[in-house]
Design a protein around this motif. Structure first.
Motif, PDB file in Angstrom:
ATOM      1  N   GLN A 164      41.658  -5.258  51.847  1.00 23.66           N
ATOM      2  CA  GLN A 164      42.940  -5.330  51.131  1.00 23.66           C
ATOM      3  C   GLN A 164      42.848  -6.313  49.971  1.00 23.66           C
ATOM      4  O   GLN A 164      43.410  -6.078  48.903  1.00 23.66           O
ATOM      5  CB  GLN A 164      44.054  -5.757  52.083  1.00 23.66           C
ATOM      6  CG  GLN A 164      44.426  -4.710  53.101  1.00 23.66           C
ATOM      7  CD  GLN A 164      45.416  -5.246  54.126  1.00 23.66           C
ATOM      8  OE1 GLN A 164      45.421  -6.436  54.434  1.00 23.66           O
ATOM      9  NE2 GLN A 164      46.247  -4.352  54.643  1.00 23.66           N
ATOM     10  N   GLU A 195      40.987  -4.720  47.098  1.00 22.16           N
ATOM     11  CA  GLU A 195      41.876  -3.777  46.413  1.00 22.16           C
ATOM     12  C   GLU A 195      42.866  -4.521  45.521  1.00 22.16           C
ATOM     13  O   GLU A 195      43.118  -4.121  44.380  1.00 22.16           O
ATOM     14  CB  GLU A 195      42.627  -2.923  47.443  1.00 22.16           C
ATOM     15  CG  GLU A 195      43.501  -1.872  46.831  1.00 22.16           C
ATOM     16  CD  GLU A 195      44.211  -1.042  47.875  1.00 22.16           C
ATOM     17  OE1 GLU A 195      45.307  -0.538  47.562  1.00 22.16           O
ATOM     18  OE2 GLU A 195      43.696  -0.899  48.994  1.00 22.16           O
ATOM     19  N   SER A 228      41.067  -5.721  42.455  1.00 18.23           N
ATOM     20  CA  SER A 228      40.867  -4.604  41.529  1.00 18.23           C
ATOM     21  C   SER A 228      42.142  -4.324  40.737  1.00 18.23           C
ATOM     22  O   SER A 228      42.097  -4.123  39.513  1.00 18.23           O
ATOM     23  CB  SER A 228      40.435  -3.366  42.302  1.00 18.23           C
ATOM     24  OG  SER A 228      40.351  -2.261  41.455  1.00 18.23           O
ATOM     25  N   ASN A 229      43.266  -4.321  41.421  1.00 22.30           N
ATOM     26  CA  ASN A 229      44.550  -4.089  40.747  1.00 22.30           C
ATOM     27  C   ASN A 229      44.858  -5.186  39.734  1.00 22.30           C
ATOM     28  O   ASN A 229      45.354  -4.910  38.637  1.00 22.30           O
ATOM     29  CB  ASN A 229      45.689  -3.986  41.766  1.00 22.30           C
ATOM     30  CG  ASN A 229      45.587  -2.741  42.612  1.00 22.30           C
ATOM     31  OD1 ASN A 229      44.941  -1.771  42.237  1.00 22.30           O
ATOM     32  ND2 ASN A 229      46.201  -2.778  43.783  1.00 22.30           N
TER      33      ASN A 229
END
Length: 68
Positions: free
Chosen positions: A13, A16, A19-20
């Motif tokens: 998580q 992720e 990355s966002n």
């Protein structure tokens, strides 16, 4: 997002989320270059949030290595 909320997330998580945040940072820099950025402070906020996520990821990796 504060560090306590990040500590509750799994490494996947967090990756992720990182990355966002990198995508958001790119978009903000692109807006700044084209003169469309309304609030320049958003760049600083995004950078710091990404650094915070990286720090928590490194802490989790160090803790996992220490327990092995």
């Amino acid at each position: 997002m504060n560090a306590k909320e990040l500590h509750d997330k799994t490494p996947d998580q967090l990756r992720e989320e990182l990355s966002n945040l990198k995508k958001e940072s790119f978009n903000l820099r692109f807006q700044q270059a084209t003169g469309q950025l309304e609030n320049p402070a958003q760049i600083k906020i995004a950078r710091r949030a990404a650094a915070r996520v990286k720090t928590v990821l490194n802490q989790k990796a160090a803790a996992a290595a220490a327990t092995e």
